[in-house]
Motif scaffolding. Structure first.
Motif, PDB file in Angstrom:
ATOM      1  N   TYR A  30       0.785  -1.126   0.053  1.00 24.97           N
ATOM      2  CA  TYR A  30      -0.056   0.019  -0.143  1.00 24.97           C
ATOM      3  C   TYR A  30       0.769   1.297  -0.083  1.00 24.97           C
ATOM      4  O   TYR A  30       0.599   2.385  -0.921  1.00 24.97           O
ATOM      5  CB  TYR A  30      -0.793  -0.082   1.241  1.00 24.97           C
ATOM      6  CG  TYR A  30      -1.471   1.348   1.798  1.00 24.97           C
ATOM      7  CD1 TYR A  30      -2.352   1.956   0.528  1.00 24.97           C
ATOM      8  CD2 TYR A  30      -1.406   1.813   2.738  1.00 24.97           C
ATOM      9  CE1 TYR A  30      -2.935   3.089   0.768  1.00 24.97           C
ATOM     10  CE2 TYR A  30      -1.959   3.137   3.193  1.00 24.97           C
ATOM     11  CZ  TYR A  30      -2.865   3.863   2.323  1.00 24.97           C
ATOM     12  OH  TYR A  30      -3.456   4.944   2.266  1.00 24.97           O
ATOM     13  N   CYS A  35      -2.652   1.856  -3.187  1.00 23.72           N
ATOM     14  CA  CYS A  35      -3.837   1.107  -3.392  1.00 23.72           C
ATOM     15  C   CYS A  35      -3.975   0.285  -2.215  1.00 23.72           C
ATOM     16  O   CYS A  35      -3.263  -0.735  -1.892  1.00 23.72           O
ATOM     17  CB  CYS A  35      -3.839   0.291  -4.627  1.00 23.72           C
ATOM     18  SG  CYS A  35      -3.780   1.202  -6.271  1.00 23.72           S
ATOM     19  N   GLU A  88      -6.136  -1.854 -11.568  1.00 27.59           N
ATOM     20  CA  GLU A  88      -6.638  -0.732 -10.591  1.00 27.59           C
ATOM     21  C   GLU A  88      -6.075   0.510 -11.019  1.00 27.59           C
ATOM     22  O   GLU A  88      -6.650   1.438 -11.125  1.00 27.59           O
ATOM     23  CB  GLU A  88      -6.085  -1.394  -9.324  1.00 27.59           C
ATOM     24  CG  GLU A  88      -6.776  -0.749  -8.063  1.00 27.59           C
ATOM     25  CD  GLU A  88      -8.308  -1.034  -8.136  1.00 27.59           C
ATOM     26  OE1 GLU A  88      -8.682  -2.271  -8.037  1.00 27.59           O
ATOM     27  OE2 GLU A  88      -9.156   0.172  -7.895  1.00 27.59           O
TER      28      GLU A  88
END
Ligand code: SAH
Length: 229
Positions: A30, A35, A88
């Motif tokens: 992260y 994300c 993503e």
């Protein structure tokens, strides 16, 4: 959202476990990627696309492991976590048309097919393009067009694209691909020298034509090649 034409079947337990591993890896990376966890849309796509259909028969027992696998012709299907992360980072929207360079097995294209209107996917190895096309048709995924072509030139016929994803390592982004990206569009690619570690990079094209890029995570991809075969 939907995976157009994909026969509904409950995801196997292995797919749920694969998703757990993807979530865990999102959490540990992260700080680098920004994300925290995959969005629900991406999670559903990862659950619904049967990865076992995209790997050679002998590797089916490992289809849901969170690692890359060989698919023949010296190529690989990417690690599920990397597929989810690149998806993503592309920020796919339901109305988007996306260009993929490096069809390989067609797995990444199938995931995108669940999330966007249309995917054009370019593959330089004819036999892989053919196999991916047949596989996607068998699964009833009708919004992906696989083309046997050198992806470094992009696919100007359908440009500009809302997003572009390169799934092979390249020292720099081929200029044709930046030309074919819409203003405000995102391009996600592993940038760096082949046989080395590359940097997964997100490039954004601005209104004045300028671009900014952000390195997100070190990755290892097979190279973008120049030899159509
Ligand atoms: N996205 C794939 C994995 C990609 S592996 C999947 O989901 O399975 C990288 C792929 O890029 C290989 O299939 C390789 O043959 C292809 N490739 C390499 N150079 C290319 C080029 N110049 N144009 C199009 N495809 C290329």
């Amino acid at each position: 959202m939907g995976c157009p034409g994909l026969r509904r079947r409950p995801p196997p337990r292995e797919a749920e476990e694969m998703l757990e591993e993807i979530r865990a890896e999102f959490a540990t990376t992260y700080r680098q990627t920004g994300c925290k966890r995959p969005s629900r849309r991406v999670e559903l796509a990862m659950l619904r696309i049967p990865r076992d259909e995209f790997v050679p028969d002998s590797l089916k027992p490992h289809a849901y492991a969170n690692g890359p696998l060989p698919i023949g012709h010296g190529q690989t299907i990417s690690q599920p976590y990397i597929v989810a992360l690149m998806t993503e980072l592309l920020r796919p929207r339901a109305f988007h048309t996306v260009l993929e360079v490096g069809t390989g097995s067609g797995y990444q294209a199938a995931i995108l097919a669940c999330l966007v209107r249309r995917v054009i996917s370019l593959e330089i190895v004819g036999a892989l393009a053919e196999a991916a096309r047949a596989r996607l048709a068998r699964l009833g995924i009708a919004n992906v067009d696989v083309r046997h072509a050198d992806g470094r030139l992009g696919w100007p016929q359908e440009a500009p694209y809302d997003g572009i994803i390169i799934t092979a390592a390249t020292p720099s982004i081929p200029p044709a691909l930046i030309d074919q990206l819409k203003t405000g569009g995102r391009l996600v690619a592993p940038i760096g020298h082949i046989h080395d570690i590359q940097m997964l990079t997100v490039l954004i094209k601005h209104a004045d034509g300028a671009t900014t890029s952000n390195g997100v995570l070190p990755v290892a991809f097979v190279p973008l090649t120049e030899q159509i075969r």
